[in-house]
Design an enzyme around this catalytic site. Structure first.
Site, short mmCIF file in Angstrom:
data_model
loop_
_atom_site.label_atom_id
_atom_site.label_comp_id
_atom_site.label_asym_id
_atom_site.label_seq_id
_atom_site.Cartn_x
_atom_site.Cartn_y
_atom_site.Cartn_z
CD GLU A 36 -2.94 -0.83 -0.19
OE1 GLU A 36 -3.07 0.32 -0.65
OE2 GLU A 36 -3.47 -1.82 -0.71
CE1 TYR A 118 -5.94 3.87 -1.01
CE2 TYR A 118 -3.58 4.26 -0.71
CZ TYR A 118 -4.62 3.54 -1.28
OH TYR A 118 -4.35 2.48 -2.10
CG ASP A 136 -8.04 5.14 -4.34
OD1 ASP A 136 -9.28 5.19 -4.56
OD2 ASP A 136 -7.29 4.36 -4.96
#
Ligand code: SF4
Length: 360
Positions: A36, A118, A136
């Protein structure tokens, strides 16, 4: 909107169509955290090879926490936005200090260096199943279209409306898959310029589609303009070693990375001449070096954030003098330089021109 139907249609589509990504085959929270962080501002296709290599080199939180920053940046080299690598290492240190387990909630994840809303929501939902929505850019676009949001999406009240919709739609039983499905939908079907509504699994719920002009959503204030910049970088070589400098300013684009010394100025031949004068001054005033002439080597270009940089590369003939500062300026062999954290543009220059100039 029929929320249960929406969830079911989206997840059925995702289960049948999701792209194969290596981090979708693991349950390891650390590996998911790394993916991520890498995916921030970077396309999936670029991340895959880096993610695999990074985890081979630093397979655990403890391995990353114990690594030298230069080593981490070196493995990250070419992926850009290097503050992510440094923060990821700091996050690993913090996790290792508190027992080695990646925090299991978005709230706790956000306390780690470099982990924003996020990334925290993505890791918490994908690795731990926490029912928190991810917003996002892809998800914001999908939501704005589903709701035919007519106001600028960056405005706080609009953002709150989209967040409320995201919370309502989220499937609490499969939050990680649901979040990934929303992002996948935005990436491969509901694309920015040309949404493929005929292929959309949730098109029946979409208000923008019913307007006939879904591509007009979301409303923005206008995309950021690309800014042109011009640089001249010096290949200073002495006794088979090339001079590199490191910018210790954490707020800069290249904090802690090693680069060729360079100056910035305006465009054109006049700009190039003024850059060469500045480069002579930089070499003398900052480094204590003089050289006979600056000889053109090549011109290349690279992008950083919204800037397009044209880079003239020159070599310094017969450099002489003693370095004034030792900490952030050093001589390296080309091999040593390429093993450091070096931005992609400088790496290309060193690979192409370093060996012939250093005689290696
Ligand atoms: Fe996007 Fe079209 Fe699907 Fe609406 S119907 S979510 S605009 S792809």
């Amino acid at each position: 909107m029929d929320v249960l139907r929406y969830r079911s249609e989206l997840l059925t589509w995702y289960d049948a169509n999701k792209r194969d990504m290596p981090w979708r085959r693991t349950r390891d929270p650390y590996a998911i955290l790394v993916s991520e962080v890498m995916l921030q501002q970077t396309q999936v296709s670029r991340v895959e090879a880096y993610w695999t290599r990074f985890l081979e080199r630093f397979p655990t939180v403890e391995a990353l926490a114990a690594a030298a920053e230069d080593d981490v940046c070196s493995v990250w080299s070419g992926l850009g936005y290097y503050h992510r690598a440094r923060n990821l290492r700091k996050a690993a240190e913090a996790i290792a200090r508190s027992g080695g387990d990646v925090p299991g909630t978005a709230e706790l994840l956000r306390e780690l260096p470099g982990i924003g809303a996020y990334t925290a929501a993505a890791v918490a939902s994908i690795a731990f199943g926490e029912a928190v929505p991810v917003l996002d850019a892809n998800v914001v676009r999908v939501l704005a279209r589903l709701l035919a949001e007519s106001e600028v999406v960056t405005r706080a009240p609009v953002r709150r409306r989209l967040e409320a919709a995201a919370v309502e739609l989220l499937d609490p039983e499969r939050s990680g898959d649901f979040n990934q499905a929303m992002m996948e939908l935005g990436a491969v079907v509901c694309s920015p310029a040309s949404p493929d509504c005929g292929r959309c699994p949730v098109g029946v719920h979409c208000l923008a589609r019913s307007t006939g002009n879904p591509g007009e959503f979301p409303v923005t204030r206008g995309a950021a303009r690309t800014k042109e910049m011009y640089e001249t970088a010096a290949l200073v070589v002495r006794r088979g070693r090339v001079l590199l400098t490191s910018d210790p300013d954490e707020r800069g684009w290249w904090p802690g990375l090693w680069r060729l010394p360079r100056v910035v100025s305006g465009a054109g031949s006049e700009g190039a001449a003024s850059r060469e004068t500045k480069l002579h001054t930089l070499l003398l005033d900052d480094f204590g070096l003089t050289c006979d002439a600056l000889v053109p080597v090549t011109t290349t270009a690279y992008g950083v954030t919204t800037n397009r940089v044209t880079l003239d590369v020159v070599s310094c003939s017969s450099p002489r003098g003693a370095l004034r500062r030792a900490r952030s300026i050093r001589w390296f062999t080309v091999g040593e330089a390429l093993s450091l954290g070096v931005p992609a543009a400088d790496r290309r220059i060193l690979e192409l021109h370093g060996p012939s100039l250093t005689g290696q």
